[in-house]
Design a protein around this motif. Sequence first.
Motif, PDB file in Angstrom:
ATOM      1  N   VAL A 128      24.581  85.314  60.722  1.00 49.83           N
ATOM      2  CA  VAL A 128      23.995  86.529  60.181  1.00 49.83           C
ATOM      3  C   VAL A 128      24.717  87.722  60.797  1.00 49.83           C
ATOM      4  CG1 VAL A 128      21.889  87.898  59.974  1.00 49.83           C
ATOM      5  CG2 VAL A 128      21.769  85.393  59.913  1.00 49.83           C
ATOM      6  N   ALA A 129      25.420  88.490  59.992  1.00 54.04           N
ATOM      7  CA  ALA A 129      26.153  89.646  60.491  1.00 54.04           C
ATOM      8  C   ALA A 129      25.173  90.688  61.014  1.00 54.04           C
ATOM      9  CB  ALA A 129      27.014  90.231  59.377  1.00 54.04           C
ATOM     10  N   ALA A 174      19.397  78.565  62.184  1.00 48.98           N
ATOM     11  CA  ALA A 174      19.321  77.436  61.268  1.00 48.98           C
ATOM     12  C   ALA A 174      19.081  77.962  59.850  1.00 48.98           C
ATOM     13  CB  ALA A 174      18.186  76.511  61.688  1.00 48.98           C
ATOM     14  N   PRO A 175      19.517  77.220  58.811  1.00 54.53           N
ATOM     15  CA  PRO A 175      19.414  77.723  57.432  1.00 54.53           C
ATOM     16  C   PRO A 175      18.014  78.158  57.024  1.00 54.53           C
ATOM     17  CG  PRO A 175      20.861  75.829  57.513  1.00 54.53           C
ATOM     18  CD  PRO A 175      20.265  75.964  58.892  1.00 54.53           C
ATOM     19  N   GLY A 176      16.950  77.560  57.568  1.00 48.28           N
ATOM     20  CA  GLY A 176      15.596  77.921  57.170  1.00 48.28           C
ATOM     21  C   GLY A 176      14.998  79.073  57.942  1.00 48.28           C
ATOM     22  N   HIS A 177      15.739  79.658  58.852  1.00 49.04           N
ATOM     23  CA  HIS A 177      15.217  80.750  59.673  1.00 49.04           C
ATOM     24  C   HIS A 177      15.024  82.015  58.819  1.00 49.04           C
ATOM     25  CE1 HIS A 177      15.094  83.814  62.845  1.00 49.04           C
ATOM     26  NE2 HIS A 177      14.771  82.834  63.678  1.00 49.04           N
ATOM     27  N   PRO A 178      13.999  82.841  59.136  1.00 54.32           N
ATOM     28  CA  PRO A 178      13.781  84.072  58.344  1.00 54.32           C
ATOM     29  C   PRO A 178      14.998  84.977  58.243  1.00 54.32           C
ATOM     30  CG  PRO A 178      11.900  83.649  59.765  1.00 54.32           C
ATOM     31  CD  PRO A 178      12.936  82.622  60.133  1.00 54.32           C
ATOM     32  N   LEU A 179      15.815  85.059  59.286  1.00 50.47           N
ATOM     33  CA  LEU A 179      16.999  85.923  59.232  1.00 50.47           C
ATOM     34  C   LEU A 179      18.035  85.420  58.233  1.00 50.47           C
ATOM     35  CD1 LEU A 179      17.599  86.775  63.016  1.00 50.47           C
ATOM     36  CD2 LEU A 179      16.819  88.334  61.220  1.00 50.47           C
ATOM     37  N   ALA A 180      18.011  84.128  57.953  1.00 55.26           N
ATOM     38  CA  ALA A 180      18.997  83.563  57.026  1.00 55.26           C
ATOM     39  C   ALA A 180      18.698  83.948  55.585  1.00 55.26           C
ATOM     40  CB  ALA A 180      19.035  82.048  57.163  1.00 55.26           C
TER      41      ALA A 180
END
Length: 300
Positions: free
Chosen positions: A259-260, A173-179
Amino acid sequence: MELRQLEYFVAVAEERSFTRAAERVRISQSGVSAQIRQLERELGAELLDRSGRAITLTAAGRVALDHARVTLASAGAVSRSVGEVTGLLQGRVTLGMVSGCTLEPLFDALAAFHQARPAVEIHLQEGRSDRLVEQVRDGAVDVALVGMAAAAPLPDGLDSCVVLRDRLVAAVAPGHPLAGRAERAPLREVCAHPLVCMPAGTGLRAMVDQACAAQNLQPTITLEVSTAGALAALAVRGVAVAIMVGSMVESHHDRLTAVAITDVQAPALLSLVWRAGRNPAASELVDRCRHAFAGGRTLR
């Protein structure tokens, strides 16, 4: 003497059982027995010894078996040759596809094939990639569209062609740390989060397992689901990081960030798998699928 009688005789001789032979040729056991009795009357000799627990061949049966096989093979060759020359293919073709497949080129190919060959009955079934490959090998499925890791071997005797190549991504999701990492992260950072993946036996899962094993990672896979929609729905809700390929995320781009995974370079493959020469209708379907997927996905 009829070809079906020879077919039933060969089935019983190879299976050594009327029950298994009946399942193989898809008629009742009594029907198989009656036709073989009729064949024996016409030949004037018993072909099968029915006295033991397993059916065995008599001396006459051993002589007849090789000729029956040759006759059936010749009849099949005549049918295939005429079909190929006249273009009037008939019969049935069974296509297997990975569970949850929604790729438009596949359905375009099926529609074009049906329009060109209305006399051919098409059977479509879903399944896991590993099981579909085994069904192609065993003859239960004519052609299968399966997911494969780049280094995955095929059983002997099968042909394949890659119709789509794609990159492994982590969908969040857009708010995830990985984003927040410029939409790029190494596999170790992705595996620090709970994951949702396709189940074991799928091509995508095989790729994930191989990539993790290469780096001695032991990810926490909290959920396994069989469709891209379910992967996306769970990732959107923040339940886990979904391991997908880029093309899966495209239809959810307004809700998910792809996320690549920077250190996994081998592509995930979608391939057609078939056994050459078994079914002329299947051969044509393979050609139509290859044409429909031509100009397919370029890796990003």
